[in-house]
Design a protein around this motif. Structure first.
Motif, mmCIF file in Angstrom:
data_model
loop_
_atom_site.group_PDB
_atom_site.id
_atom_site.type_symbol
_atom_site.label_atom_id
_atom_site.label_comp_id
_atom_site.label_asym_id
_atom_site.label_seq_id
_atom_site.Cartn_x
_atom_site.Cartn_y
_atom_site.Cartn_z
ATOM 1 N N LEU A 46 26.083 28.742 11.017
ATOM 2 C CA LEU A 46 25.778 30.111 10.603
ATOM 3 C C LEU A 46 24.602 30.099 9.637
ATOM 4 O O LEU A 46 24.750 30.185 8.422
ATOM 5 C CB LEU A 46 27.016 30.759 9.977
ATOM 6 C CG LEU A 46 28.009 31.408 10.966
ATOM 7 C CD1 LEU A 46 28.441 30.435 12.047
ATOM 8 C CD2 LEU A 46 29.222 31.938 10.239
ATOM 9 N N MET A 47 23.397 29.972 10.210
ATOM 10 C CA MET A 47 22.168 29.938 9.418
ATOM 11 C C MET A 47 21.895 31.332 8.841
ATOM 12 O O MET A 47 22.462 32.327 9.292
ATOM 13 C CB MET A 47 21.000 29.477 10.291
ATOM 14 C CG MET A 47 21.282 28.207 11.084
ATOM 15 S SD MET A 47 21.592 26.757 10.066
ATOM 16 C CE MET A 47 19.915 26.240 9.738
ATOM 17 N N PRO A 48 21.002 31.443 7.840
ATOM 18 C CA PRO A 48 20.773 32.751 7.203
ATOM 19 C C PRO A 48 20.348 33.853 8.163
ATOM 20 O O PRO A 48 20.762 34.997 8.016
ATOM 21 C CB PRO A 48 19.660 32.438 6.185
ATOM 22 C CG PRO A 48 19.839 30.999 5.861
ATOM 23 C CD PRO A 48 20.284 30.360 7.141
ATOM 24 N N GLU A 49 19.527 33.531 9.171
ATOM 25 C CA GLU A 49 18.997 34.567 10.052
ATOM 26 C C GLU A 49 19.723 34.662 11.385
ATOM 27 O O GLU A 49 19.706 35.708 12.021
ATOM 28 C CB GLU A 49 17.506 34.331 10.315
ATOM 29 C CG GLU A 49 16.633 34.524 9.082
ATOM 30 C CD GLU A 49 15.167 34.366 9.404
ATOM 31 O OE1 GLU A 49 14.826 34.140 10.600
ATOM 32 O OE2 GLU A 49 14.355 34.450 8.478
ATOM 33 N N GLN A 50 20.302 33.568 11.838
ATOM 34 C CA GLN A 50 20.940 33.587 13.144
ATOM 35 C C GLN A 50 21.931 32.439 13.254
ATOM 36 O O GLN A 50 21.973 31.551 12.398
ATOM 37 C CB GLN A 50 19.893 33.480 14.262
ATOM 38 C CG GLN A 50 19.084 32.186 14.213
ATOM 39 C CD GLN A 50 18.052 32.113 15.321
ATOM 40 O OE1 GLN A 50 18.282 32.592 16.438
ATOM 41 N NE2 GLN A 50 16.910 31.533 15.035
ATOM 42 N N VAL A 51 22.717 32.461 14.322
ATOM 43 C CA VAL A 51 23.696 31.413 14.573
ATOM 44 C C VAL A 51 23.096 30.421 15.565
ATOM 45 O O VAL A 51 22.583 30.810 16.618
ATOM 46 C CB VAL A 51 25.001 32.006 15.135
ATOM 47 C CG1 VAL A 51 25.993 30.894 15.468
ATOM 48 C CG2 VAL A 51 25.609 32.971 14.131
ATOM 49 N N LEU A 52 23.157 29.143 15.220
ATOM 50 C CA LEU A 52 22.686 28.081 16.093
ATOM 51 C C LEU A 52 23.882 27.249 16.555
ATOM 52 O O LEU A 52 24.943 27.258 15.931
ATOM 53 C CB LEU A 52 21.684 27.179 15.362
ATOM 54 C CG LEU A 52 20.446 27.864 14.777
ATOM 55 C CD1 LEU A 52 19.588 26.851 14.029
ATOM 56 C CD2 LEU A 52 19.632 28.558 15.866
ATOM 57 N N VAL A 53 23.679 26.520 17.646
ATOM 58 C CA VAL A 53 24.724 25.655 18.197
ATOM 59 C C VAL A 53 24.258 24.206 18.107
ATOM 60 O O VAL A 53 23.144 23.879 18.540
ATOM 61 C CB VAL A 53 25.034 26.037 19.658
ATOM 62 C CG1 VAL A 53 25.941 25.004 20.314
ATOM 63 C CG2 VAL A 53 25.681 27.415 19.714
#
Length: 702
Positions: A528-535
């Motif tokens: 859960l990065m500040p700007e978006q969710v990465l996998v």
């Protein structure tokens, strides 16, 4: 639906009127507009100004904001993530069905809320909004204005350079040299010169829009009403403080003038009365020092003083009264809808929304959604609630697990089953000051263990498992929970708070087996990065996958990302980018990339890519300018467990990022492992993930 967030650059910029004026301007373009003030501006219990006028003047069905005291309490206890989930919830309520644009008003900046700028930036980011900066030319020269805009832009600009769509300048002098101002601003600011931040509107000062009603003056001064007249209709354009003789100020007795005078200035009282009788609509007559005219003068002026002319009296002297009037709040009172309506028309007339047009009317299919953390968490919980799955937690008396199960039950996220002695669970709950909700199921392992011996022997018959061996293995509650899942008594399993990954995964591989078409089990973390969710995959299961296995992990991870609503651009991570490196490790990544493209041409994938080339737009453009993934990757596939686990933990701990997972992929039914350092929230979100996976498994088997 598009979201526009209005953010102030400093205090007193006219934020509310600009936000609602923009909403009106967009409506004039035939767009369906909704409005949201996500967090209340003050601690007052009255309806927030923005919300009140959105409902009464703009006729928009906007929800109540989150109370300010609630927001501040969450912020003070490191609860911004929880606050943002609440914001997402009210934004969904505001948008409703068929809305084209959601206009969101941020918090105005005051001396009391030093946190507001950072909070506004977080609101804009989590609402996936494009930001309009609202500034003012009042008491601000070009140099100060440029500094404000440049600093504010840094807060709202995203890492890929997007996020800003324009700015509005309020309170411009009526005779402003516009061309000269814009030339100076562009000279001073690369931001403005480059066109990144277009001017959307220049709104001048308007005395008519500032005109309060005489009724507002009476309320503010707590004045005695001697004659009501047209108290609620007359508006104050000027204030005349009588310090000179009547001949020297008679020219000031004009339409909208509020005459402030001691009652014993009979000459002023008579002049004001004559002015009124001759047809000049004065705003009113205000007696100071608690005085009244002599009875003879009152009789002489009775026709004026008992007609439509408002007459007031205050105990303060003329100087004190004038001082108070100069300090009067310029906010529009809630019952002055006529003034606000004119103000919104005035602002809408002066806004140029052409720079917004292309962005707002772009088809949704062309505009990829960036899933911010709060939206991901909110949708995760909503989907889990809709799934209504039964999830077993074998570590039933572990304190974090008990707390998470209580929360999941109370919020309706899942029907949790704790495997533990009921009295022990109750003791753990009471030790944390919690009570067990009615819907939380607790099963004593000693009472149910024997019922799984025969089914387990049957499942493992090919491996020669005996009943004594099965009974011994069932001493482990993880094995009991896995048997419950294998027999369809529960929909998913979550473990790992006190067990190793092997303890959780081994029974699943033995009893649940892999899903049809899956050659291996792998894992992903939702970062859960500040700007978006990465996998990130695989960071928990496979130590050193070969090219075939790495391709399978990439395909599984891409499918999982898509299933949870995330955009899919897969980066196959290595220590080199493109053809810059060679060797066995790089060749493995190259081959895996080729296999993914061959097997799944629908997946956008590239590799090998270094992490910075995959994640940073400027680096990606430099190192891999022709890559469809470089700088914009959303799914990161690491070449081995050492790299993946090290990277996820480094990012999680160093950047303060929440990592949800690991979520296991490739099993016939959902089993998920926890980190032994998992927080209560981590367990709650993993339960939600598991519930959603269970629904996906059902859909795939139908």
């Amino acid at each position: 639906m598009k979201t526009i967030f209005l953010a102030p650059t400093r205090n007193g910029v006219g934020l509310t009127s600009t936000a609602l004026g923009l909403a009106r301007a967009l409506e004039r373009q035939g767009l369906r507009v909704a409005f949201l003030k996500p967090i209340a501006q003050t601690h007052e219990r009255a309806v927030d100004d923005s919300v009140h006028f959105a409902r009464t003047v703009a006729h928009l069905n906007t929800p109540d904001p989150i109370p300010l005291h609630v927001a501040e309490e969450k912020l003070s206890h490191d609860g911004e993530e929880d606050l943002m989930e609440g914001v997402i919830a009210v934004s969904k309520q505001a948008a409703g069905e068929g809305v084209d644009v959601l206009v969101v008003e941020g918090l105005a900046l005051t001396e009391r809320n030093p946190y507001a700028t950072a909070l506004n930036a977080s609101l804009s980011r989590n609402l996936e909004a494009d930001t309009v900066l609202v500034s003012s030319l009042a008491q601000s020269g070009p140099g100060e204005l440029v500094d404000e805009l440049e600093i504010a832009a840094q807060h709202y600009r995203r890492s890929d350079g997007s996020g800003l769509v324009g700015y509005v300048l309020n309170f411009a002098p009526q005779h402003l040299d516009f061309s000269g101002l814009m030339a100076e601003l562009r000279t001073r600011s690369p931001l403005l010169a480059g066109g990144e931040l277009p001017l959307l509107g220049l709104v001048s000062l308007s005395p008519e829009l500032k005109a309060v009603r005489t009724q507002d003056i009476a309320r503010y001064l707590d004045a005695e009403v001697i004659n009501e007249g047209e108290l609620g209709e007359r508006r104050v354009l000027t204030t005349v403080i009588t310090a000179r003789t009547v001949p020297n100020m008679a020219n000031l007795f004009t339409s909208g003038a509020l005459v402030v005078t001691p009652g014993d200035r009979e000459d002023v009282v008579m002049a004001a009365s004559l002015s009124h009788m001759s047809g000049t609509p004065l705003a009113g007559l205000l007696y100071t020092s608690g005085s009244l005219p002599e009875p003879s003068i009152e009789r002489l002026c009775r026709a004026a003083l008992t007609s439509t002319l408002p007459v007031l009296r205050v105990p303060t002297n003329s100087f004190e009264t004038a001082t108070l009037l100069s300090r009067m709040d310029s906010r529009v009172p809630h019952d002055d809808t006529a003034r606000m309506d004119r103000m919104l028309d005035f602002i809408a007339d002066r806004l140029d929304i052409v720079p917004l047009g292309a962005r707002l009317r772009r088809p949704t299919s062309e505009a990829e959604r960036r899933m911010p953390p709060s939206a991901f968490r909110y949708e995760l919980i909503q989907k889990a609630r809709a799934a209504n799955k039964r999830i077993v937690l074998p570590e039933g008396d572990e304190p974090r697990t008990v707390k998470a199960a209580i929360r999941c039950t109370e919020k309706g996220i899942a029907r949790c089953v704790l495997l533990a002695k009921p009295e022990r669970v109750k003791q753990v709950a009471e030790g944390q000051g919690l009570s067990l909700p009615d819907g939380l199921e607790i099963l004593d392992p000693d009472e149910i263990r024997s019922s799984y011996v025969a089914p387990m022997v049957e499942l493992r018959r090919s491996k020669g498992l005996t009943e004594p061996q099965a009974l011994a293995q069932l001493e482990d509650t993880v094995v009991i929970g896995t048997m419950m899942l294998a027999l369809g008594e529960v929909d998913g399993l979550v473990s790992g708070a006190i067990h190793t990954t092997a303890n959780t995964v081994r029974p699943a591989l033995q009893l649940i087996k892999t899903a049809p078409g899956a050659s291996l089990v792998s894992s992903i973390f939702f970062m859960l990065m500040p700007e978006q969710v990465l996998v990130y995959g695989d960071a928990a299961i496979n130590p050193n996958p070969n090219a075939e296995e790495l391709a399978d992990i990439a395909i599984q991870s891409a499918d999982s990302a898509r299933a949870f609503g995330l955009p899919v651009r897969v980066a196959m991570i290595s220590y080199s980018t493109g053809e810059s490196g060679s060797g066995e490790d790089v060749d493995k990544v190259k081959e895996a990339t080729r296999l993914v493209r061959e097997r799944r041409p629908d997946i956008v994938v590239d590799g090998p890519l270094q992490y910075d080339a995959a994640s940073v737009l400027s680096v990606g453009r430099q190192k891999a300018p022709d890559s469809p993934v470089a700088g914009r990757a959303t799914v990161f596939i690491f070449p081995d467990l050492n790299t993946g686990n090290t990277t996820y933990k480094a990012v999680q701990r160093s950047a303060g990022v929440v990592a949800v997972g690991p979520m296991l992929q490739g099993l016939r039914k959902p089993v998920n492992d926890l980190s032994r350092g998992a927080l209560v929230d981590d367990i709650v979100y993993t339960v939600a993930l598991t519930a959603i996976q269970a629904t996906q498994v059902e859909e795939q088997t139908q």
